[in-house]
Design a protein around this motif. Structure first.
Motif, PDB file in Angstrom:
ATOM      1  N   TYR A   1      98.698 -72.678  -5.674  1.00 22.51           N
ATOM      2  CA  TYR A   1      97.683 -73.036  -5.115  1.00 22.51           C
ATOM      3  C   TYR A   1      96.140 -73.203  -5.769  1.00 22.51           C
ATOM      4  O   TYR A   1      96.384 -73.215  -6.851  1.00 22.51           O
ATOM      5  CB  TYR A   1      96.926 -71.480  -4.486  1.00 22.51           C
ATOM      6  CG  TYR A   1      95.994 -71.460  -2.850  1.00 22.51           C
ATOM      7  CD1 TYR A   1      97.743 -72.185  -2.140  1.00 22.51           C
ATOM      8  CD2 TYR A   1      95.045 -70.926  -3.288  1.00 22.51           C
ATOM      9  CE1 TYR A   1      96.428 -72.138  -0.789  1.00 22.51           C
ATOM     10  CE2 TYR A   1      94.822 -71.223  -1.741  1.00 22.51           C
ATOM     11  CZ  TYR A   1      94.882 -71.597  -0.851  1.00 22.51           C
ATOM     12  OH  TYR A   1      94.266 -71.632   0.433  1.00 22.51           O
ATOM     13  N   ALA A   2      95.641 -73.994  -5.049  1.00 19.70           N
ATOM     14  CA  ALA A   2      94.783 -74.568  -5.574  1.00 19.70           C
ATOM     15  C   ALA A   2      94.293 -74.994  -6.764  1.00 19.70           C
ATOM     16  O   ALA A   2      93.711 -74.574  -7.668  1.00 19.70           O
ATOM     17  CB  ALA A   2      93.499 -73.336  -5.689  1.00 19.70           C
TER      18      ALA A   2
ATOM     19  N   LYS B   1      83.495 -62.645  -7.191  1.00 22.65           N
ATOM     20  CA  LYS B   1      84.305 -62.856  -8.914  1.00 22.65           C
ATOM     21  C   LYS B   1      83.198 -63.956  -9.576  1.00 22.65           C
ATOM     22  O   LYS B   1      82.409 -64.128  -9.144  1.00 22.65           O
ATOM     23  CB  LYS B   1      84.780 -64.448  -7.843  1.00 22.65           C
ATOM     24  CG  LYS B   1      85.817 -63.481  -7.195  1.00 22.65           C
ATOM     25  CD  LYS B   1      87.342 -63.750  -7.666  1.00 22.65           C
ATOM     26  CE  LYS B   1      88.117 -62.663  -6.904  1.00 22.65           C
ATOM     27  NZ  LYS B   1      88.981 -63.593  -6.272  1.00 22.65           N
TER      28      LYS B   1
ATOM     29  N   GLU C   1      90.736 -74.954   2.266  1.00 27.13           N
ATOM     30  CA  GLU C   1      90.273 -74.617   1.533  1.00 27.13           C
ATOM     31  C   GLU C   1      90.228 -75.667  -0.026  1.00 27.13           C
ATOM     32  O   GLU C   1      91.385 -75.953  -0.335  1.00 27.13           O
ATOM     33  CB  GLU C   1      90.619 -73.508   0.763  1.00 27.13           C
ATOM     34  CG  GLU C   1      90.636 -71.791   1.727  1.00 27.13           C
ATOM     35  CD  GLU C   1      91.090 -70.609   0.412  1.00 27.13           C
ATOM     36  OE1 GLU C   1      89.759 -69.818   0.758  1.00 27.13           O
ATOM     37  OE2 GLU C   1      91.959 -70.802   0.444  1.00 27.13           O
ATOM     38  N   CYS C   2      89.357 -75.503  -1.253  1.00 28.42           N
ATOM     39  CA  CYS C   2      89.612 -76.414  -2.770  1.00 28.42           C
ATOM     40  C   CYS C   2      89.682 -77.566  -2.387  1.00 28.42           C
ATOM     41  O   CYS C   2      91.058 -78.306  -2.854  1.00 28.42           O
ATOM     42  CB  CYS C   2      90.298 -75.596  -3.172  1.00 28.42           C
ATOM     43  SG  CYS C   2      89.596 -74.172  -3.598  1.00 28.42           S
TER      44      CYS C   2
ATOM     45  N   GLN D   1      88.253 -68.639 -11.452  1.00 30.16           N
ATOM     46  CA  GLN D   1      88.029 -67.897 -10.961  1.00 30.16           C
ATOM     47  C   GLN D   1      88.130 -66.274 -11.454  1.00 30.16           C
ATOM     48  O   GLN D   1      89.184 -65.854 -11.169  1.00 30.16           O
ATOM     49  CB  GLN D   1      88.309 -67.474  -9.193  1.00 30.16           C
ATOM     50  CG  GLN D   1      87.984 -68.053  -8.620  1.00 30.16           C
ATOM     51  CD  GLN D   1      86.406 -68.033  -8.088  1.00 30.16           C
ATOM     52  OE1 GLN D   1      86.231 -67.707  -7.132  1.00 30.16           O
ATOM     53  NE2 GLN D   1      85.204 -68.922  -8.667  1.00 30.16           N
TER      54      GLN D   1
ATOM     55  N   ASN E   1      92.023 -66.424 -10.392  1.00 31.67           N
ATOM     56  CA  ASN E   1      92.601 -67.509  -9.632  1.00 31.67           C
ATOM     57  C   ASN E   1      92.115 -68.541 -10.007  1.00 31.67           C
ATOM     58  O   ASN E   1      92.151 -68.939 -10.627  1.00 31.67           O
ATOM     59  CB  ASN E   1      92.824 -66.288  -8.353  1.00 31.67           C
ATOM     60  CG  ASN E   1      91.395 -66.519  -7.881  1.00 31.67           C
ATOM     61  OD1 ASN E   1      90.355 -65.454  -8.297  1.00 31.67           O
ATOM     62  ND2 ASN E   1      90.365 -67.167  -6.073  1.00 31.67           N
ATOM     63  N   ASP E   2      92.056 -69.697  -8.666  1.00 31.95           N
ATOM     64  CA  ASP E   2      91.272 -70.861  -8.901  1.00 31.95           C
ATOM     65  C   ASP E   2      90.823 -71.630 -10.273  1.00 31.95           C
ATOM     66  O   ASP E   2      89.958 -70.777 -11.599  1.00 31.95           O
ATOM     67  CB  ASP E   2      90.723 -71.206  -7.687  1.00 31.95           C
ATOM     68  CG  ASP E   2      90.576 -70.812  -6.431  1.00 31.95           C
ATOM     69  OD1 ASP E   2      92.033 -70.331  -6.750  1.00 31.95           O
ATOM     70  OD2 ASP E   2      90.259 -70.710  -5.901  1.00 31.95           O
TER      71      ASP E   2
ATOM     72  N   SER F   1      84.225 -70.514  -6.059  1.00 29.62           N
ATOM     73  CA  SER F   1      85.390 -72.252  -7.023  1.00 29.62           C
ATOM     74  C   SER F   1      84.158 -74.021  -6.273  1.00 29.62           C
ATOM     75  O   SER F   1      83.985 -73.303  -5.785  1.00 29.62           O
ATOM     76  CB  SER F   1      86.316 -72.781  -6.134  1.00 29.62           C
ATOM     77  OG  SER F   1      88.068 -71.404  -6.952  1.00 29.62           O
TER      78      SER F   1
ATOM     79  N   TRP G   1      96.376 -73.371  -9.859  1.00 28.38           N
ATOM     80  CA  TRP G   1      96.203 -71.521  -9.566  1.00 28.38           C
ATOM     81  C   TRP G   1      97.773 -70.986 -10.153  1.00 28.38           C
ATOM     82  O   TRP G   1      98.312 -71.450  -9.076  1.00 28.38           O
ATOM     83  CB  TRP G   1      95.511 -70.673  -8.860  1.00 28.38           C
ATOM     84  CG  TRP G   1      96.345 -69.606  -8.890  1.00 28.38           C
ATOM     85  CD1 TRP G   1      96.200 -68.428  -9.492  1.00 28.38           C
ATOM     86  CD2 TRP G   1      95.519 -68.348  -7.550  1.00 28.38           C
ATOM     87  NE1 TRP G   1      96.510 -66.946  -9.244  1.00 28.38           N
ATOM     88  CE2 TRP G   1      95.576 -66.431  -7.614  1.00 28.38           C
ATOM     89  CE3 TRP G   1      95.197 -68.831  -5.733  1.00 28.38           C
ATOM     90  CZ2 TRP G   1      95.684 -66.495  -6.810  1.00 28.38           C
ATOM     91  CZ3 TRP G   1      95.325 -67.306  -5.294  1.00 28.38           C
ATOM     92  CH2 TRP G   1      95.446 -66.213  -5.556  1.00 28.38           C
TER      93      TRP G   1
ATOM     94  N   ARG H   1      83.025 -73.679   1.889  1.00 31.33           N
ATOM     95  CA  ARG H   1      82.528 -73.567   0.250  1.00 31.33           C
ATOM     96  C   ARG H   1      83.890 -74.302  -0.021  1.00 31.33           C
ATOM     97  O   ARG H   1      84.693 -75.024  -0.043  1.00 31.33           O
ATOM     98  CB  ARG H   1      83.979 -71.853   0.070  1.00 31.33           C
ATOM     99  CG  ARG H   1      85.195 -71.814   0.658  1.00 31.33           C
ATOM    100  CD  ARG H   1      85.748 -70.272  -0.171  1.00 31.33           C
ATOM    101  NE  ARG H   1      86.449 -69.579   0.674  1.00 31.33           N
ATOM    102  CZ  ARG H   1      86.401 -68.919   1.910  1.00 31.33           C
ATOM    103  NH1 ARG H   1      85.701 -68.926   2.679  1.00 31.33           N
ATOM    104  NH2 ARG H   1      88.017 -68.944   2.536  1.00 31.33           N
ATOM    105  N   ASP H   2      83.870 -73.918  -1.925  1.00 32.17           N
ATOM    106  CA  ASP H   2      84.448 -75.378  -2.810  1.00 32.17           C
ATOM    107  C   ASP H   2      84.226 -76.361  -2.786  1.00 32.17           C
ATOM    108  O   ASP H   2      85.450 -77.440  -2.487  1.00 32.17           O
ATOM    109  CB  ASP H   2      86.142 -75.206  -2.481  1.00 32.17           C
ATOM    110  CG  ASP H   2      86.389 -73.132  -2.369  1.00 32.17           C
ATOM    111  OD1 ASP H   2      85.774 -72.713  -2.695  1.00 32.17           O
ATOM    112  OD2 ASP H   2      87.269 -73.428  -1.833  1.00 32.17           O
TER     113      ASP H   2
HETATM  114  C1  FRU Z   1      91.208 -69.766  -2.947  1.00 34.77           C
HETATM  115  C2  FRU Z   1      89.728 -69.085  -3.167  1.00 34.77           C
HETATM  116  C3  FRU Z   1      89.067 -70.233  -2.620  1.00 34.77           C
HETATM  117  C4  FRU Z   1      87.456 -69.390  -2.766  1.00 34.77           C
HETATM  118  C5  FRU Z   1      87.991 -68.417  -4.045  1.00 34.77           C
HETATM  119  C6  FRU Z   1      87.332 -67.346  -4.157  1.00 34.77           C
HETATM  120  O1  FRU Z   1      92.191 -69.432  -3.514  1.00 34.77           O
HETATM  121  O2  FRU Z   1      89.985 -68.342  -2.075  1.00 34.77           O
HETATM  122  O3  FRU Z   1      88.151 -70.662  -1.217  1.00 34.77           O
HETATM  123  O4  FRU Z   1      86.355 -69.481  -3.446  1.00 34.77           O
HETATM  124  O5  FRU Z   1      89.225 -68.521  -3.627  1.00 34.77           O
HETATM  125  O6  FRU Z   1      87.761 -66.588  -5.455  1.00 34.77           O
END
Ligand code: FRU
Length: 457
Positions: A260-261, A49, A197-198, A38, A21-22, A82, A277, A140-141
């Motif tokens: 996303y992200a 992750k 997020e992010c 990730q 992912n991210d 992330s 991502w 987070r992030d």
């Molecule tokens: C976004 C997310 C972040 C998190 C990560 C976990 O896609 O949910 O907020 O840090 O993925 O994998």
């Protein structure tokens, strides 16, 4: 041509196996580009992750370097989530979220630091920020950047307030280890969904742009659904107050079905580049992708450059991609329908349109574009692998559609409208070998087949 070669992107960052992912920790360090993502060994969206690492000299060819950060400490044991990277004093500093689940299922979150002198081995330094009051553990992030004028570092963290509202927390530091909490960055009077997020703050000339991947609930056909999209906004960043006041609510960074992200970074040539991502969505939608049978899932987008002009955030595919161009086909099409038989799925197609045009294009049986210069609306249809039906989007084009650039890399498609005023990124599982174009006005087509080497093997 075997099946795998028609699914795995050849020139995008994608995992050899497992789940991606991210993008995380994007930096250029001593000339070399570093990207992390990730990653889970198993092909499934949720789990503890890791940060998987890859490097590149040219942003086109990537070499896998294995796992850089593993969830093996008390403060990150359920996931190294992330975060971003910066280069300072000949070192890479990585900031990430340590995700911890207690026995009763409750979540804990720590913003952590790891550093590297050689760009290969990373030393963890543990948490540098503990959860401040006023937030849930959906915190987070981290994204850190240098403020050259004030000679300090800023950090923003994606957050959910105790009232279950999305926001972004702001911190500052003089030494990257000791951080001071400043407050909520975003006005509470605006809608930030239930979680941001992010977050990413970008400086382009005098302008500050904030990007968040906003999670909100939306009612669709009477059913409440999660709606998660990355949005950008320009606005006023008051360093004194620690607030960002957007001029308007968020605009989608990318209009595609799988995006996303995104995360940006400034490279050694001072370009603001980013990758994102190319994935997301509900569990069934993700897990029914054909790539899952081949033991991997998702990829990044191609790297792109952000440019701010005329109060708008434009995106350009990086110029380095031109090094992938192989042979070229040129066609002039006017009031006719043509069909091009192709031998593979990695190429760049440029459509240059006359002002008066209505055109239709069906790409490899799974992507359909339609544009009419009267209403200036571009219609995009993408075959959905789960429903077997075409998902569709209607996009307003600002003045008129002059150019479309379509980048195809096996199951990945990125479409840039005009100078990059809008972009559409999606996963597509193609069906046949035919590109069919039908144009009522004048249309010039440039098609470059890309070189066939595979960076993900
Ligand atoms: C976004 C997310 C972040 C998190 C990560 C976990 O896609 O949910 O907020 O840090 O993925 O994998």
């Amino acid at each position: 041509m075997d099946k795998e070669n028609r699914i795995k992107p050849k020139h995008h960052v994608a995992p050899k196996t497992g789940f991606l992912n991210d993008p995380n920790g994007l930096v250029q360090f001593k000339g070399t580009y570093h990207a992390f993502y990730q990653w889970l060994e198993e092909v499934t969206p949720q789990g503890a992750k890791c940060w998987r690492h890859c490097v590149s000299k040219d942003l086109v060819h990537w070499e896998d370097k294995g796992i850089a950060l593993k969830p093996d400490m008390w403060y990150d044991k359920n996931g190294c989530y992330s975060g971003n990277g910066i280069v300072f004093n000949e070192k890479i500093y990585l900031f990430y979220t340590g995700n911890v689940r207690k026995e009763n299922g409750d979540r804990e979150t720590y913003q952590c630091l790891a550093t590297s002198e050689d760009g290969i081995t990373f030393q963890k330094h543990g948490p540098v920020i503990y959860l401040p009051e006023g937030y849930t553990a959906h915190f987070r992030d981290p994204k850190v950047w240098k403020d050259e004028e004030e000679d300090i570092w800023w950090m923003i963290v994606g957050a959910q307030t105790s009232e279950k509202k999305g926001n972004v927390a702001l911190f500052w530091s003089e030494d990257l280890y000791n951080w001071n909490y400043k407050g909520n960055l975003l006005p509470e009077t605006m809608n930030w969904g239930y979680m941001c997020e992010c977050p990413d703050m970008i400086r382009l000339g005098e302008e500050y742009i904030l990007i968040v991947s906003r999670q909100e609930k939306k009612i669709e056909n009477g059913i409440e659904k999660d709606s998660c999209h990355a949005v950008w906004m320009s606005g006023e960043f008051s360093k004194e107050k620690g607030t960002f006041t957007p001029y308007k609510e968020g605009i989608r960074v990318d209009e595609g079905f799988d995006f996303y992200a995104p995360q940006s970074f400034v490279d050694e040539n001072k370009r603001t580049l980013y990758m994102s991502w190319m994935g997301g969505g509900e569990y069934d939608y993700q897990m029914s992708q054909l790539s899952v049978n081949d033991g991997w899932l998702h990829s990044f987008t191609y790297p792109r450059e952000f440019i701010y002009k005329n109060n708008w955030l434009y995106q350009k595919p990086i110029k380095e991609l031109q090094s992938l161009r192989n042979d070229k086909i040129e066609k002039h099409i006017e009031n006719e329908e043509i069909s091009l038989e192709v031998r593979d799925y990695y190429k760049e197609i440029e459509f240059i349109l006359d002002d008066e045009n209505e055109f239709n294009c069906t790409i490899l049986g799974a992507l359909k574009l339609h544009y009419n210069s009267n209403d200036k609306i571009l219609n995009i249809k993408r075959l959905n692998w789960l429903t077997g039906e075409f998902d569709e989007k209607y996009l307003n084009v600002n003045e008129s559609l002059k150019m479309l650039r379509v980048f195809i890399d096996n199951s990945s498609v990125e479409i840039f409208i005009n100078e990059g005023e809008k972009v559409i990124s999606s996963r597509v599982y193609f069906q046949d070998n035919d590109i069919r174009i039908n144009s009522n006005g004048k249309l010039k087509l440039n098609l470059w087949n890309y070189k066939g080497e595979n960076i993900n093997e």
